[in-house]
Scaffold this motif. Structure first.
Motif, PDB file in Angstrom:
ATOM      1  N   THR A 192      -4.720   9.123  10.697  1.00 20.21           N
ATOM      2  CA  THR A 192      -4.253  10.397  11.112  1.00 20.21           C
ATOM      3  C   THR A 192      -3.577  11.249  10.394  1.00 20.21           C
ATOM      4  O   THR A 192      -3.432  12.602  10.561  1.00 20.21           O
ATOM      5  N   VAL A 193      -3.263  10.995   9.146  1.00 18.41           N
ATOM      6  CA  VAL A 193      -2.581  11.612   8.225  1.00 18.41           C
ATOM      7  C   VAL A 193      -3.513  11.934   7.071  1.00 18.41           C
ATOM      8  O   VAL A 193      -3.439  13.101   6.508  1.00 18.41           O
ATOM      9  N   TRP A 194      -4.192  10.886   6.615  1.00 15.67           N
ATOM     10  CA  TRP A 194      -5.211  11.042   5.739  1.00 15.67           C
ATOM     11  C   TRP A 194      -6.527  11.933   6.280  1.00 15.67           C
ATOM     12  O   TRP A 194      -7.277  11.375   6.932  1.00 15.67           O
ATOM     13  N   ALA A 195      -6.816  13.145   5.608  1.00 16.97           N
ATOM     14  CA  ALA A 195      -7.908  13.761   5.950  1.00 16.97           C
ATOM     15  C   ALA A 195      -9.389  12.952   5.947  1.00 16.97           C
ATOM     16  O   ALA A 195      -9.399  11.868   4.869  1.00 16.97           O
ATOM     17  N   ASP A 196     -10.261  13.248   6.499  1.00 14.13           N
ATOM     18  CA  ASP A 196     -11.691  12.564   6.438  1.00 14.13           C
ATOM     19  C   ASP A 196     -12.149  12.623   4.952  1.00 14.13           C
ATOM     20  O   ASP A 196     -12.536  11.672   4.501  1.00 14.13           O
ATOM     21  N   ASP A 197     -11.830  13.660   4.311  1.00 14.22           N
ATOM     22  CA  ASP A 197     -12.084  13.938   2.992  1.00 14.22           C
ATOM     23  C   ASP A 197     -11.249  13.710   1.935  1.00 14.22           C
ATOM     24  O   ASP A 197     -11.266  14.024   0.624  1.00 14.22           O
ATOM     25  N   PHE A 198     -10.188  12.925   2.320  1.00 20.51           N
ATOM     26  CA  PHE A 198      -8.966  12.478   1.403  1.00 20.51           C
ATOM     27  C   PHE A 198      -9.418  11.824   0.111  1.00 20.51           C
ATOM     28  O   PHE A 198     -10.573  10.956   0.455  1.00 20.51           O
ATOM     29  N   VAL A 199      -9.179  11.992  -0.990  1.00 22.52           N
ATOM     30  CA  VAL A 199      -9.434  11.367  -2.317  1.00 22.52           C
ATOM     31  C   VAL A 199      -8.017  10.915  -2.903  1.00 22.52           C
ATOM     32  O   VAL A 199      -6.948  11.513  -2.784  1.00 22.52           O
ATOM     33  N   VAL A 200      -8.022  10.117  -3.825  1.00 22.15           N
ATOM     34  CA  VAL A 200      -7.035   9.449  -4.537  1.00 22.15           C
ATOM     35  C   VAL A 200      -7.288   9.008  -5.834  1.00 22.15           C
ATOM     36  O   VAL A 200      -8.440   8.519  -6.214  1.00 22.15           O
ATOM     37  N   ASN A 201      -6.543   9.900  -6.870  1.00 26.56           N
ATOM     38  CA  ASN A 201      -6.766   9.286  -8.230  1.00 26.56           C
ATOM     39  C   ASN A 201      -5.508   8.284  -8.665  1.00 26.56           C
ATOM     40  O   ASN A 201      -4.535   8.874  -8.601  1.00 26.56           O
ATOM     41  N   SER A 202      -5.916   7.073  -8.842  1.00 27.77           N
ATOM     42  CA  SER A 202      -4.858   5.878  -8.862  1.00 27.77           C
ATOM     43  C   SER A 202      -4.472   5.853 -10.110  1.00 27.77           C
ATOM     44  O   SER A 202      -5.065   6.308 -11.325  1.00 27.77           O
ATOM     45  N   PRO A 203      -3.392   5.004 -10.549  1.00 28.11           N
ATOM     46  CA  PRO A 203      -2.804   4.767 -11.771  1.00 28.11           C
ATOM     47  C   PRO A 203      -4.041   4.245 -12.703  1.00 28.11           C
ATOM     48  O   PRO A 203      -3.811   4.186 -13.957  1.00 28.11           O
ATOM     49  N   ASP A 204      -4.991   3.589 -12.370  1.00 28.33           N
ATOM     50  CA  ASP A 204      -5.926   3.055 -13.208  1.00 28.33           C
ATOM     51  C   ASP A 204      -7.076   4.083 -13.386  1.00 28.33           C
ATOM     52  O   ASP A 204      -8.173   3.570 -13.858  1.00 28.33           O
ATOM     53  N   ASN A 205      -7.130   5.296 -13.013  1.00 26.22           N
ATOM     54  CA  ASN A 205      -7.967   6.337 -13.153  1.00 26.22           C
ATOM     55  C   ASN A 205      -9.203   6.157 -12.325  1.00 26.22           C
ATOM     56  O   ASN A 205     -10.296   6.585 -12.700  1.00 26.22           O
ATOM     57  N   THR A 206      -9.119   5.339 -11.148  1.00 29.15           N
ATOM     58  CA  THR A 206     -10.045   5.248 -10.451  1.00 29.15           C
ATOM     59  C   THR A 206     -10.133   6.174  -9.109  1.00 29.15           C
ATOM     60  O   THR A 206      -8.984   6.417  -8.718  1.00 29.15           O
ATOM     61  N   VAL A 207     -11.445   7.140  -8.962  1.00 29.42           N
ATOM     62  CA  VAL A 207     -11.161   8.002  -7.642  1.00 29.42           C
ATOM     63  C   VAL A 207     -11.967   7.290  -6.409  1.00 29.42           C
ATOM     64  O   VAL A 207     -12.816   6.840  -6.698  1.00 29.42           O
ATOM     65  N   LEU A 208     -11.043   7.073  -5.476  1.00 33.83           N
ATOM     66  CA  LEU A 208     -11.670   6.755  -4.246  1.00 33.83           C
ATOM     67  C   LEU A 208     -11.535   7.552  -2.988  1.00 33.83           C
ATOM     68  O   LEU A 208     -10.250   8.247  -2.935  1.00 33.83           O
TER      69      LEU A 208
END
Length: 158
Positions: free
Chosen positions: A61-77
């Motif tokens: 409900t908070v993260w958009a359907d197209d949400f992306v994250v660049n995490s500390p290990d430089n992985t984008v999910l």
């Protein structure tokens, strides 16, 4: 201890979830002169509760359907990749504080920047105070404000 490919995936997963746990606003500290938009503050609150409860539907409900994250290990999910690992119970902190130093409101997008400090009980930095600068990008959608992107980097562990 896991080694090889599976161990690497697990460590990356723990690092990613550490990056996402920053949504918990219970101990948020705003820099002088910074005002949290009420709708975004409420969304941070819902997100934090949902993540700590491993409530995937609440997170959605908070993260958009197209949400992306660049995490500390430089992985984008993408959203569903992150939710799949979140449900595996890798979030565990002894201490957690969110420090917000910048908020820029525009009609359709709001940018929130700052840093988190925490002591992880699992994964990278276990038992050490970790500082992690972050940038969250919120977009106004038809259902309200949703988080569309997050970047977080572990700056130090002491």
């Amino acid at each position: 201890m896991l080694t090889g490919f599976v161990g690497d995936i697990m460590l990356k997963t723990v690092g990613l979830l550490a990056a996402l746990a920053a949504a918990v606003p219970a101990s948020a500290q705003l820099a002088p002169g910074i005002r949290m938009p009420p709708e975004i503050g409420a969304a941070y609150g819902r997100l934090g509760k949902a993540m700590m409860a491993h409530d995937a539907d609440g997170v959605r409900t908070v993260w958009a359907d197209d949400f992306v994250v660049n995490s500390p290990d430089n992985t984008v999910l993408r959203r569903e990749d992150v939710i799949a690992v979140m449900e595996r119970d890798f979030l565990d902190y002894k201490d957690f504080h969110k420090h917000i130093s910048f908020i820029d409101e525009k009609p359709e997008v709001t940018i929130v920047m700052g840093y988190d400090t925490m002591i992880p009980n699992k994964g990278p930095g276990t038992g050490k105070r970790v500082m992690r600068p972050f940038t969250d990008i919120w977009a106004r959608r038809r259902t309200g404000w949703q988080l569309i992107a997050r970047q977080a980097t572990i700056a130090e562990a002491r």
